[in-house]
Design a protein around this motif. Structure first.
Motif, short mmCIF file in Angstrom:
data_model
loop_
_atom_site.label_atom_id
_atom_site.label_comp_id
_atom_site.label_asym_id
_atom_site.label_seq_id
_atom_site.Cartn_x
_atom_site.Cartn_y
_atom_site.Cartn_z
N SER A 1 54.37 26.50 38.22
CA SER A 1 53.75 27.35 38.99
C SER A 1 51.74 27.22 38.51
CB SER A 1 53.68 28.39 37.88
OG SER A 1 53.25 28.73 36.45
N GLY A 2 50.91 27.81 38.77
CA GLY A 2 49.97 27.72 38.72
C GLY A 2 48.27 26.46 39.11
N GLY A 3 49.70 25.44 41.14
CA GLY A 3 48.89 25.08 41.29
C GLY A 3 47.92 25.85 42.44
N GLY A 4 46.80 25.71 43.25
CA GLY A 4 46.53 26.16 44.41
C GLY A 4 45.93 24.63 45.03
N MET B 1 44.51 19.71 33.93
CA MET B 1 43.38 18.87 34.21
C MET B 1 42.29 19.42 34.37
SD MET B 1 46.74 17.67 37.12
CE MET B 1 46.46 19.59 37.94
N ASN B 2 41.61 18.39 34.10
CA ASN B 2 39.84 18.86 34.26
C ASN B 2 39.67 17.87 34.82
OD1 ASN B 2 39.64 20.72 32.18
ND2 ASN B 2 39.65 19.80 30.30
N GLY B 3 38.17 18.29 35.59
CA GLY B 3 37.17 17.13 36.71
C GLY B 3 37.77 16.30 37.58
N LEU B 4 39.03 17.39 38.49
CA LEU B 4 39.87 17.25 39.23
C LEU B 4 39.10 16.40 40.62
CD1 LEU B 4 41.72 20.31 39.55
CD2 LEU B 4 42.82 17.29 39.18
N GLY C 1 36.83 20.62 39.35
CA GLY C 1 37.06 21.61 38.54
C GLY C 1 38.13 21.47 38.05
N SER C 2 38.69 22.09 37.25
CA SER C 2 39.58 21.73 36.69
C SER C 2 41.39 23.28 37.32
CB SER C 2 39.99 22.81 35.19
OG SER C 2 38.76 22.06 34.80
N LEU C 3 42.64 23.11 37.14
CA LEU C 3 43.79 24.02 36.43
C LEU C 3 44.93 23.40 35.32
CD1 LEU C 3 44.61 23.15 40.37
CD2 LEU C 3 43.67 25.10 39.81
N THR D 1 42.30 10.07 30.42
CA THR D 1 41.75 11.98 29.37
C THR D 1 41.33 13.00 29.86
OG1 THR D 1 39.47 10.71 29.87
CG2 THR D 1 40.76 9.23 27.61
N ARG D 2 41.23 13.10 31.47
CA ARG D 2 41.23 14.23 31.55
C ARG D 2 41.93 15.11 31.59
NH1 ARG D 2 40.12 13.61 37.64
NH2 ARG D 2 41.81 12.06 37.46
#
Length: 123
Positions: A7-10, A80-83, A16-18, A63-64
């Motif tokens: 879960s958590g996708g979008g 996940m950051n800096g997508l 942005g981050s997820l 490293t993200r």
């Protein structure tokens, strides 16, 4: 039997981050390796990260990415950051009790239990 539910996708804008979650249901005996993979249309499934339940050692190349495991909740997370648009893919979690220490965590064939996937779209 063991089931994994992501879960958590979008959809998210670039930069942005997820945080994706993978909940384990059913019995997982002993230590096990859990991994995140992703697959974009027309591309091979590739490893994102993995973590071993015995000690929580994390494996990742980017490293993200930060991977974690809550043993009490039987849930694995990946932050996940800096997508980027190139991160657009279906993300799958996987688990295997035979993959000692997550030694081959980059190989999808080493994992024998898979979730159904969750879509991440970065624009």
């Amino acid at each position: 039997h063991v089931q994994l539910v992501e879960s958590g996708g979008g959809s998210v804008q670039a930069g942005g981050s997820l945080r994706l979650s993978c909940a384990v249901s059913g019995p997982m005996y002993g230590y096990y390796c859990m991994g995140w993979f992703r697959q974009a249309p027309g591309k091979e499934r590739e490893a994102v990260a993995a973590i071993y339940s015995g000690g929580g050692r994390a494996h990742y190349d980017d490293t993200r990415v930060t991977v974690s495991l809550d043993n009490a909740k039987k849930t694995m997370y990946v932050q996940m950051n800096g997508l980027k648009p190139d991160d657009t893919a279906t993300y799958y979690c996987a688990a295997d009790s035979g993959l000692f220490g997550c030694i081959s965590w980059r190989l999808p064939a080493e994992f024998h239990v898979w979730g159904q996937g969750t879509q991440v779209t970065v624009s």
